[in-house]
Design a protein around this motif. Structure first.
Motif, mmCIF file in Angstrom:
data_model
loop_
_atom_site.group_PDB
_atom_site.id
_atom_site.type_symbol
_atom_site.label_atom_id
_atom_site.label_comp_id
_atom_site.label_asym_id
_atom_site.label_seq_id
_atom_site.Cartn_x
_atom_site.Cartn_y
_atom_site.Cartn_z
ATOM 1 N N ARG A 161 -12.645 9.904 -3.964
ATOM 2 C CA ARG A 161 -12.925 9.627 -2.545
ATOM 3 C C ARG A 161 -13.642 10.791 -1.885
ATOM 4 N NH1 ARG A 161 -9.605 4.912 -0.010
ATOM 5 N NH2 ARG A 161 -11.468 4.916 1.248
ATOM 6 N N GLU B 138 -4.634 1.038 -3.979
ATOM 7 C CA GLU B 138 -5.851 0.357 -3.535
ATOM 8 C C GLU B 138 -6.897 1.405 -3.171
ATOM 9 O OE1 GLU B 138 -8.520 -0.168 -0.406
ATOM 10 O OE2 GLU B 138 -6.491 -0.179 0.429
ATOM 11 N N GLY C 39 -10.983 -1.407 -1.579
ATOM 12 C CA GLY C 39 -10.728 -2.851 -1.657
ATOM 13 C C GLY C 39 -10.491 -3.387 -3.054
ATOM 14 N N ILE D 93 4.565 8.747 -5.016
ATOM 15 C CA ILE D 93 5.808 8.166 -4.496
ATOM 16 C C ILE D 93 6.989 8.705 -5.296
ATOM 17 C CG2 ILE D 93 7.089 5.988 -4.267
ATOM 18 C CD1 ILE D 93 4.265 4.633 -3.887
ATOM 19 N N ARG E 199 -9.297 -10.276 -8.633
ATOM 20 C CA ARG E 199 -9.090 -8.991 -7.961
ATOM 21 C C ARG E 199 -7.607 -8.676 -7.803
ATOM 22 N NH1 ARG E 199 -13.979 -7.488 -4.978
ATOM 23 N NH2 ARG E 199 -12.786 -6.339 -3.442
ATOM 24 N N ARG F 248 -2.250 5.686 10.580
ATOM 25 C CA ARG F 248 -2.825 6.936 10.064
ATOM 26 C C ARG F 248 -3.709 7.606 11.095
ATOM 27 N NH1 ARG F 248 -2.538 7.568 3.805
ATOM 28 N NH2 ARG F 248 -2.606 9.707 4.502
ATOM 29 N N PHE G 67 -9.607 3.237 6.047
ATOM 30 C CA PHE G 67 -9.287 3.750 4.731
ATOM 31 C C PHE G 67 -8.671 2.660 3.859
ATOM 32 C CE2 PHE G 67 -7.473 6.115 1.390
ATOM 33 C CZ PHE G 67 -8.272 7.221 1.283
ATOM 34 N N TYR G 68 -7.727 1.948 4.413
ATOM 35 C CA TYR G 68 -7.129 0.828 3.677
ATOM 36 C C TYR G 68 -8.017 -0.389 3.856
ATOM 37 C CZ TYR G 68 -3.029 3.809 3.452
ATOM 38 O OH TYR G 68 -2.181 4.861 3.209
ATOM 39 N N GLN G 69 -8.358 -1.035 2.760
ATOM 40 C CA GLN G 69 -9.222 -2.210 2.819
ATOM 41 C C GLN G 69 -8.567 -3.364 2.081
ATOM 42 O OE1 GLN G 69 -13.188 -1.250 1.490
ATOM 43 N NE2 GLN G 69 -13.336 0.513 2.845
ATOM 44 N N PRO G 70 -8.762 -4.579 2.587
ATOM 45 C CA PRO G 70 -8.172 -5.723 1.892
ATOM 46 C C PRO G 70 -8.774 -5.922 0.504
ATOM 47 C CG PRO G 70 -9.336 -6.431 3.893
ATOM 48 C CD PRO G 70 -9.456 -4.960 3.824
ATOM 49 N N ILE G 71 -7.954 -6.361 -0.433
ATOM 50 C CA ILE G 71 -8.400 -6.705 -1.794
ATOM 51 C C ILE G 71 -8.761 -8.188 -1.838
ATOM 52 C CG2 ILE G 71 -7.617 -6.894 -4.197
ATOM 53 C CD1 ILE G 71 -5.766 -4.429 -3.553
ATOM 54 N N ARG H 157 0.853 -1.191 0.000
ATOM 55 C CA ARG H 157 0.000 0.000 0.000
ATOM 56 C C ARG H 157 0.886 1.238 0.000
ATOM 57 N NH1 ARG H 157 -3.068 -3.615 -0.391
ATOM 58 N NH2 ARG H 157 -5.175 -3.849 0.463
ATOM 59 N N GLU H 158 0.384 2.328 -0.563
ATOM 60 C CA GLU H 158 1.088 3.612 -0.457
ATOM 61 C C GLU H 158 0.596 4.335 0.782
ATOM 62 O OE1 GLU H 158 0.609 7.738 -0.337
ATOM 63 O OE2 GLU H 158 -0.732 6.934 -1.876
ATOM 64 N N CYS I 293 -3.796 -3.963 6.582
ATOM 65 C CA CYS I 293 -4.639 -2.773 6.416
ATOM 66 C C CYS I 293 -4.964 -2.153 7.771
ATOM 67 C CB CYS I 293 -5.939 -3.135 5.683
ATOM 68 S SG CYS I 293 -5.653 -3.563 3.950
#
Lengths: 258, 258
Positions: free
Chosen positions: B141, B97, B100, B124, B44, A141, A120-124, A96-97, A134
């Motif tokens: 978002r 991401e 998800g 980045i 995915r 954060r 905010f970060y969610q698993p794919i 993740r960034e 995540c």
């Protein structure tokens, strides 16, 4: 279970030797047939190779073994699936960034009843590992509104890892390209190679390397692995709960979680 | 400038033929020596290959040409640097991401005086392209608190692309693995292949393929490229300002931005 591989070095170093040993455990000398992946930092960039097929017979793994990629921080993983089916989205390491850097994460173990709040970060994919990654980034954060020194983040990192560990087994490697954080729940080993360098012999396949001929006297290279990869060197075993932070091959902080 | 390559198909399809043509332009028949990258969705998951060296002589590019990866959505790019030095972090496509899913983006063109507000997603590297990608995701978002159908996002997407275009040249490809969005600022072409399939001849190298022998009668495969890749088929050229949304090989929405 899975196996982890990590490297922290003070000069761009190739990890072909260690990677060759680990890949044997992906279907040949070990049962980890359910995919593999490895991320190499190049500056702020991250070069990621992944394959949901067994590393022992993977075309992409053969390329990585043939083609020495030099890096100062590497995170690798071979998978024996427990949570989440075998597919690319469930293949470690995960990336993740955050704050303009690529964060890379790999996990060995499993977590029971783990359903963190979505942030905010969610698993794919659908592994407990990616969910934990995540959650870890969401915690960071929530705590820090912008990038801070890793030393400032350590208490949050260690506390999160200790909490995950209480839900099962949580050995992990995490990096943003600058440092490499490692947490041992049950099993992790490390070795730091520096001058005078000597020969090393892989445990899993008949391959030897003479590091003397491939290094300069100032090189410092630490390799982390779930289990020692060579049989003629002395590896150090982490204690359960032990964490270590590596930068440029050196351990710059360490401790024992509750 | 750079060149883009995209694919949308209704069955997992390999893009080796088109990729082989494009790679020639990375140092052989074209001047795009400053890196290349290609992302293949697998479910995915996203399989990303990148190299800051010229595609024409890249080991990793040779692997991708030898090893047919089947995918329903592909985004590729070869780079001739204008903004941002040649390094891995500046190599397209870029990935983040969101909600998800893996979002993948590549850009051809350049933007002048482009300094978007920093949001959650941050670049980045230091290209205008990655800055635009992050800005685009930050706009989405800000507009939507969770995943919505792509049709609902289209006005925001098109408006953002039109705004970037006013700052220079902005041809782009964007996907979340389900659909492929394309925006033409100056130059983009597409071709949809379906039964009856025929032979095709690459423009950049003496390679022919007979799609008839590699497909089934129900296959629908659309390929997008900055400039047509074959010389015996009829490609459609986008108009400046034209956008198209592709899913499973079919154009499901299109329009012309102001």
């Amino acid at each position: 279970m899975c196996e982890l591989l990590g490297m922290s070095a003070n000069v761009p170093t190739d990890i072909v030797f260690s990677f060759t040993g680990l890949m044997q455990r992906g279907g040949s000398t070990g049962p980890h047939r359910d995919g593999w992946g490895i991320g190499f930092y190049e500056g702020r960039g991250l070069r990621l190779f992944q394959d949901p097929s067994a590393s022992y017979e993977s075309e992409v793994a053969k390329l990585v073994q043939r083609y020495p990629i030099k890096s100062e921080v590497v995170i690798g993983h071979i998978r024996q699936a427990n949570v989440g089916r075998v597919c690319l989205a469930n293949t470690h390491p995960f990336v993740r960034e955050m704050w303009g850097r690529s964060w890379c994460f790999a996990h060995n173990g499993q977590l029971a009843d783990f359903a963190p709040e979505l942030g905010f970060y969610q698993p794919i994919g659908d592994t407990d590992s990616e969910a934990a990654f995540c959650d870890l980034l969401n915690r960071l954060r929530a705590e820090f509104s912008c990038a801070v020194e890793v030393e400032q983040m350590l208490p949050t990192l260690v506390q999160a890892c200790a909490a995950y560990r209480r839900k099962g087994v949580f050995n992990c490697l995490l990096s943003n390209g600058d440092w490499l954080f490692s947490f041992c729940s049950s099993k992790l080993a490390h070795i730091t190679r520096r001058a005078p360098f000597g020969p090393a012999q892989l445990t899993d396949v008949d391959v030897q390397v003479d590091f003397q001929s491939e290094t300069t006297p100032n090189d410092i290279v630490t390799v982390l692995a779930t289990a020692p990869l060579t049989n003629n060197e002395s590896w150090n075993l982490y204690q359960p709960g032990e964490w270590r932070l590596w930068r440029a091959g050196e351990c710059i902080a360490q401790g024992l979680a509750d």
